[in-house]
Design an enzyme around this catalytic site. Structure first.
Site, short mmCIF file in Angstrom:
data_model
loop_
_atom_site.label_atom_id
_atom_site.label_comp_id
_atom_site.label_asym_id
_atom_site.label_seq_id
_atom_site.Cartn_x
_atom_site.Cartn_y
_atom_site.Cartn_z
N LYS A 19 0.94 -0.78 -0.11
CA LYS A 19 -0.04 0.10 -0.04
C LYS A 19 0.83 1.25 0.11
O LYS A 19 0.54 2.65 -0.05
CB LYS A 19 -0.87 -0.19 1.37
CG LYS A 19 -0.41 0.20 2.20
CD LYS A 19 -1.47 0.23 3.97
CE LYS A 19 -0.83 0.61 4.61
NZ LYS A 19 -0.31 1.79 5.24
N ASP A 20 1.78 1.24 0.54
CA ASP A 20 3.04 2.45 0.37
C ASP A 20 3.93 2.68 -1.40
O ASP A 20 4.70 4.05 -1.20
CB ASP A 20 4.26 2.06 0.89
CG ASP A 20 3.55 2.49 2.95
OD1 ASP A 20 2.87 2.72 3.15
OD2 ASP A 20 4.21 0.78 3.37
N THR B 107 -5.69 8.58 13.85
CA THR B 107 -5.32 8.17 12.14
C THR B 107 -4.47 9.67 11.61
O THR B 107 -4.62 10.61 11.72
CB THR B 107 -6.05 8.01 11.70
OG1 THR B 107 -5.35 7.55 10.79
CG2 THR B 107 -7.34 8.73 11.54
N ARG C 55 -7.56 9.06 4.18
CA ARG C 55 -8.97 8.33 4.04
C ARG C 55 -9.19 7.40 5.08
O ARG C 55 -10.58 7.05 5.18
CB ARG C 55 -8.00 6.98 3.16
CG ARG C 55 -8.77 5.55 3.07
CD ARG C 55 -8.26 4.16 2.85
NE ARG C 55 -6.99 3.96 3.53
CZ ARG C 55 -7.50 3.42 4.89
NH1 ARG C 55 -8.48 2.01 4.35
NH2 ARG C 55 -6.96 2.48 5.37
N ARG C 56 -8.59 7.36 6.23
CA ARG C 56 -9.58 6.38 7.74
C ARG C 56 -10.47 7.84 8.30
O ARG C 56 -11.31 8.11 8.49
CB ARG C 56 -9.25 5.68 8.04
CG ARG C 56 -7.84 4.33 8.23
CD ARG C 56 -6.86 4.43 8.84
NE ARG C 56 -6.06 3.18 8.58
CZ ARG C 56 -4.61 2.71 8.52
NH1 ARG C 56 -4.19 3.33 9.00
NH2 ARG C 56 -4.44 1.55 8.21
N ARG D 26 1.25 10.12 13.73
CA ARG D 26 2.08 9.16 13.27
C ARG D 26 3.30 8.30 13.29
O ARG D 26 3.56 7.99 14.97
CB ARG D 26 2.80 10.73 12.50
CG ARG D 26 2.26 11.21 11.58
CD ARG D 26 2.34 10.29 10.29
NE ARG D 26 3.68 9.87 9.69
CZ ARG D 26 4.57 10.77 9.38
NH1 ARG D 26 4.21 11.87 9.02
NH2 ARG D 26 5.48 9.80 8.69
N ARG E 42 3.07 4.27 17.73
CA ARG E 42 1.54 4.59 17.70
C ARG E 42 0.28 3.91 18.69
O ARG E 42 0.21 4.84 19.49
CB ARG E 42 0.77 4.23 16.01
CG ARG E 42 1.21 4.71 15.26
CD ARG E 42 0.55 4.59 13.48
NE ARG E 42 1.35 3.69 13.72
CZ ARG E 42 0.82 2.97 12.38
NH1 ARG E 42 -0.76 3.20 12.62
NH2 ARG E 42 1.33 2.02 11.70
N CYS F 11 -1.39 10.44 -1.05
CA CYS F 11 -1.68 10.38 0.10
C CYS F 11 -2.37 11.28 1.20
O CYS F 11 -2.79 11.70 1.53
CB CYS F 11 -0.19 10.98 0.63
SG CYS F 11 0.82 9.17 1.32
#
Length: 325
Positions: free
Chosen positions: A80-81, A145, A149-150, A167, A173, A258
């Site tokens: 996903k990165d 978060t 997106r979240r 972050r 986290r 992003c």
């Protein structure tokens, strides 16, 4: 191969776990390898939100540079990165079988009250409707978060909640969550599960669509290195490769990075692929979404087609408003 393959990895616990998995899988194929630790810019900067860094591939570009400079032979990434277009001179050699694609909420405080407030009753998430939306609008919680997106999907469901920035690697986290007064924080389930950090006070967010290719691990190598490609391609999982390509194609056509809340999920069920995707405004108030079911044999252009339909259904206006902002 005469020399051990040099596996490039970030030095976070999760990244090393993923690289070690690749190393072990290569070993089962009779291929020797060694880990090479490389720190990325994304790991060094633990304060600036991802959407303010302004660079695609923030967690992959340092490894990509090492690969192109022949410091390593392969790079192992959380897929996903990875940008939708790899750096010139690099190619995807394998995608490992996907782990959980789900986002999870790690919560604090009174479990029963919190989950009731969120609409998780009798083991299921409430469907947002005219009857349930007023209660969701009235509730006020603080959730952490760094993902736009979240944030957007959470605000779409719970518009009065406060979303704080969070972050760092998963260990950082989790520690910040413990030290905070937040009601909870959102994580990728696969990340915590892989390194044994998923706590009992967590729950799957089944209603939240994941980031494209979330839960998958990708191996990249140089285009001019067919021997390494052939060695690592033995680890490729066809089903995962098909699904993640569809999701990445959806993201690429929407030109999402992003800064854009774009989600996508493709799942193979029997001989068909079930695809869902969406794009939301940053505040979660606007959403364009799509759902398609097609035969596996007809998925070559599924991601692009779904993205074009989303653009026509309001996605183009949402993306334009984000760019203008």
């Amino acid at each position: 191969m005469t020399k051990p393959l040099r596996i490039g990895t970030r030095d976070s616990q999760l990244a090393v776990w993923q690289a070690t998995l690749v190393q072990n899988e290569l070993s089962r194929k009779g291929i020797a390898s060694e880990l090479v630790y490389i720190k990325s810019d994304g790991d060094i900067d633990l304060v600036t939100p991802l959407y303010e860094l302004g660079v695609q591939g923030i967690f992959t570009k340092t490894l990509d540079a090492a690969l192109l400079n022949d410091r390593i032979d392969i790079a192992v990434h959380s897929m996903k990165d990875v940008p939708t277009q790899l750096a010139k001179g690099l190619q995807q050699s394998a995608v490992l079988p996907r782990a959980s694609f789900k986002d999870i909420l790690v919560y604090k405080g009174d479990k029963e009250h919190l989950l009731e407030t969120l609409g998780f009753v009798n083991g299921e998430w409430s469907v947002v409707s005219k009857d349930t939306r007023p209660r969701f609008h009235d509730s006020v919680l603080t959730i952490a978060t760094s993902s736009v997106r979240r944030k957007a999907q959470w605000l779409n469901r719970y518009p009065n909640h406060v979303l704080d920035n969070l972050r760092g690697n998963v260990n950082t986290r989790m520690r910040k969550l413990e030290e905070s007064n937040w009601n909870g924080a959102i994580f990728a389930g696969a990340g915590l599960e892989r390194i044994g950090l998923r706590p009992s006070n967590s729950i799957d967010l089944d209603w939240m669509l994941p980031a494209p290719s979330q839960g998958a691990i990708m191996i990249a190598c140089r285009e001019n290195d067919p021997q390494t490609f052939e060695a690592t391609h033995q680890l490729n999982d066809t089903a995962t490769a098909i699904c993640t390509k569809i999701e990445k194609d959806f993201l690429r056509v929407l030109m999402g990075g992003c800064t854009t809340p774009i989600s996508a999920l493709a799942i193979i069920q029997g001989n068909t692929v079930h695809f869902r995707g969406n794009v939301l405004s940053l505040d979660g108030k606007q959403k364009a979404e799509i759902e398609k079911i097609v035969p596996v044999s007809e998925t070559v252009a599924l991601g692009e087609q779904a993205a074009e339909e989303v653009l026509q259904k309001g996605g183009a206006a949402i993306i334009e408003s984000i760019r203008n902002a």
